[in-house]
Design an enzyme around this catalytic site. Sequence first.
Site, PDB file in Angstrom:
ATOM      1  N   GLN A 276       0.839  -1.204   0.000  1.00  0.00           N
ATOM      2  CA  GLN A 276       0.000   0.000   0.000  1.00  0.00           C
ATOM      3  C   GLN A 276       0.873   1.254   0.000  1.00  0.00           C
ATOM      4  OE1 GLN A 276      -3.044   0.380  -0.612  1.00  0.00           O
ATOM      5  NE2 GLN A 276      -4.222  -1.362   0.132  1.00  0.00           N
ATOM      6  N   GLU A 326      -1.640 -15.825  -3.062  1.00  0.00           N
ATOM      7  CA  GLU A 326      -1.223 -14.649  -3.826  1.00  0.00           C
ATOM      8  C   GLU A 326      -0.567 -15.140  -5.110  1.00  0.00           C
ATOM      9  OE1 GLU A 326      -0.766 -11.075  -3.778  1.00  0.00           O
ATOM     10  OE2 GLU A 326       0.403 -11.541  -5.560  1.00  0.00           O
ATOM     11  N   CYS A 401     -10.324  -1.402  -3.752  1.00  0.00           N
ATOM     12  CA  CYS A 401      -9.807  -0.130  -4.272  1.00  0.00           C
ATOM     13  C   CYS A 401     -10.632   0.311  -5.466  1.00  0.00           C
ATOM     14  CB  CYS A 401      -8.337  -0.268  -4.654  1.00  0.00           C
ATOM     15  SG  CYS A 401      -8.024  -1.573  -5.845  1.00  0.00           S
TER      16      CYS A 401
HETATM   17  N1  SAH Z   1      -3.341  -7.659   0.821  1.00  0.00           N
HETATM   18  C1  SAH Z   1      -2.103  -7.133   0.273  1.00  0.00           C
HETATM   19  C2  SAH Z   1      -2.123  -7.051  -1.255  1.00  0.00           C
HETATM   20  C3  SAH Z   1      -3.313  -6.418  -1.866  1.00  0.00           C
HETATM   21  S1  SAH Z   1      -3.115  -5.938  -3.565  1.00  0.00           S
HETATM   22  C4  SAH Z   1      -1.770  -5.804   0.898  1.00  0.00           C
HETATM   23  O1  SAH Z   1      -2.622  -5.186   1.527  1.00  0.00           O
HETATM   24  O2  SAH Z   1      -0.634  -5.374   0.767  1.00  0.00           O
HETATM   25  C5  SAH Z   1      -3.792  -7.253  -4.469  1.00  0.00           C
HETATM   26  C6  SAH Z   1      -2.866  -8.430  -4.618  1.00  0.00           C
HETATM   27  O3  SAH Z   1      -3.548  -9.437  -5.369  1.00  0.00           O
HETATM   28  C7  SAH Z   1      -1.568  -8.145  -5.361  1.00  0.00           C
HETATM   29  O4  SAH Z   1      -0.497  -8.569  -4.570  1.00  0.00           O
HETATM   30  C8  SAH Z   1      -1.684  -9.006  -6.645  1.00  0.00           C
HETATM   31  O5  SAH Z   1      -0.447  -9.534  -7.054  1.00  0.00           O
HETATM   32  C9  SAH Z   1      -2.618 -10.101  -6.208  1.00  0.00           C
HETATM   33  N2  SAH Z   1      -3.409 -10.781  -7.240  1.00  0.00           N
HETATM   34  C10 SAH Z   1      -3.854 -10.289  -8.420  1.00  0.00           C
HETATM   35  N3  SAH Z   1      -4.651 -11.190  -9.028  1.00  0.00           N
HETATM   36  C11 SAH Z   1      -4.742 -12.253  -8.206  1.00  0.00           C
HETATM   37  C12 SAH Z   1      -5.436 -13.511  -8.262  1.00  0.00           C
HETATM   38  N4  SAH Z   1      -6.221 -13.800  -9.288  1.00  0.00           N
HETATM   39  N5  SAH Z   1      -5.299 -14.369  -7.238  1.00  0.00           N
HETATM   40  C13 SAH Z   1      -4.504 -14.064  -6.171  1.00  0.00           C
HETATM   41  N6  SAH Z   1      -3.828 -12.906  -6.059  1.00  0.00           N
HETATM   42  C14 SAH Z   1      -3.939 -12.015  -7.061  1.00  0.00           C
END
Ligand code: SAH
Length: 449
Positions: A276, A326, A401
């Site tokens: 973030q 992830e 978001c």
């Molecule tokens: N919860 C974390 C990341 C949120 S951002 C935080 O707060 O820091 C969203 C995340 O989803 C990113 O890291 C991205 O790489 C991942 N992502 C995107 N598509 C996805 C999918 N289909 N399955 C799992 N993760 C995914």
Amino acid sequence: MQKNDIFEGEVVDLTHEGLGVVKSDNFPFFVENAMPGEWLRLRVTKIGKTFGFARVEEFLSKSDKRVESTNMDYLRTGIADLAHLTYDEQLKFKKHQVETVLSKAGVSVHVADVFPAEEVTGYRNKAQIPVRSLNGELTTGFFRKHSHQLLPIENFYIQNPEIDEIILDLRNLLRESGLTAYDERTNKGLVRNIVVRRAHKTGEIMIVLVLSKAVKIDFSQVIMRFPGIKSIQYSIKTDRGNAIFGKAFEVIYGQNFITDELLGKKFQISAQSFYQVNSTQAERLYQTAYDFADLKPTDTIVDAYSGIGTVGLCVADRVAQVYGMEVVAAAVENAKENAALNGFSNVHYEVGTAEEVMPRWQAQGVRPDVIFVDPPRKGLDESFVKTAAQMSARAIVYISCNPATFARDAVRFEEAGYQLERVQPVDLFPQTHHVELVGKFINNEKVSN
Ligand code: SAH
Ligand code: NI
């Protein structure tokens, strides 16, 4: 009407991206730097089938909610596309966006006032700055909206000021080293982007230069001037694609990660991992999610879209088990390392998409009490919503978001036996139109039982 026609009108609304809406015989024009209630003399700049664009020729009246000192570059690039609104108006705009998109989708729920930020400028911990040649000189700045035309910018306004200083230092170093900037038309030239991350709590800094090929650069002066620098990397990118990084990374100085702290836990962050950009407000966001979850020491939780593990690890000492998944492998490596760094062994992280990993966990008999989801802008896969709902957690806490995909997914959760109970927007992106929110879905069965 056609291009260059002049007309007058009142701004009646703001688009999702913060452009003023002025109607002429019911045909909408979108206008930069225009606020509701203002009367404008306008020039048509572009006309399409269902809408057009116009430019302010003259303000016939101005809103008392306008910030007069706004630098137009911030509106033109979209760096800060709401910078002409007072902060209070920005918060109202964001709440209204969330309410409107949910009610249009047919979801009835109370939307709380947006949690404001204390730092409304200089808050970003990350910069991704394009490097291009302007009048024969290597230049850093930002692209005009919907274009790849570089506007030179030195003060990026919403970034941590130390990041701005580093970018200028690097720009000067690249100039002195006689290196060329990337040219999109020819796919030639060396330096494409500068990415800087600065850990908010620890001050540790990572620099990634995106280059067409590896070259020798002497960073010693920059490292001396900014002792926070813990990592300098090259990312080699040769294709024309829009992704910021190439596939190959090379550590030039220090490590391949920096360490930050959130809610008292330590987190290693690599270049490829999501983190973030507003750390203070991210803590607020996660705290809201935990408050909604009402966690118990016996709970098993799922942290879906886990990135480097922030959502799950901040509460791993308050629950029995954490399962996270992830898709970015480097982020999952960080998550595993971060679990160890904070002394947790009750956590399980897997590389894979949420939509393929969740059914596997379901088949293995994982029974989460609370499911946290934090997807990217495109929201949740429809099949994931079904699987998650079938696992009959008492609550699903959704960090979003993008209110539009959140609303779509909320409808799907309601069809699958959950009810959206409350929504709390949190302002992670002051001066921009971006909206972040937390929604709590409760299991209809568990409520009636
Ligand atoms: N919860 C974390 C990341 C949120 S951002 C935080 O707060 O820091 C969203 C995340 O989803 C990113 O890291 C991205 O790489 C991942 N992502 C995107 N598509 C996805 C999918 N289909 N399955 C799992 N993760 C995914
Ligand atoms: Ni948007």
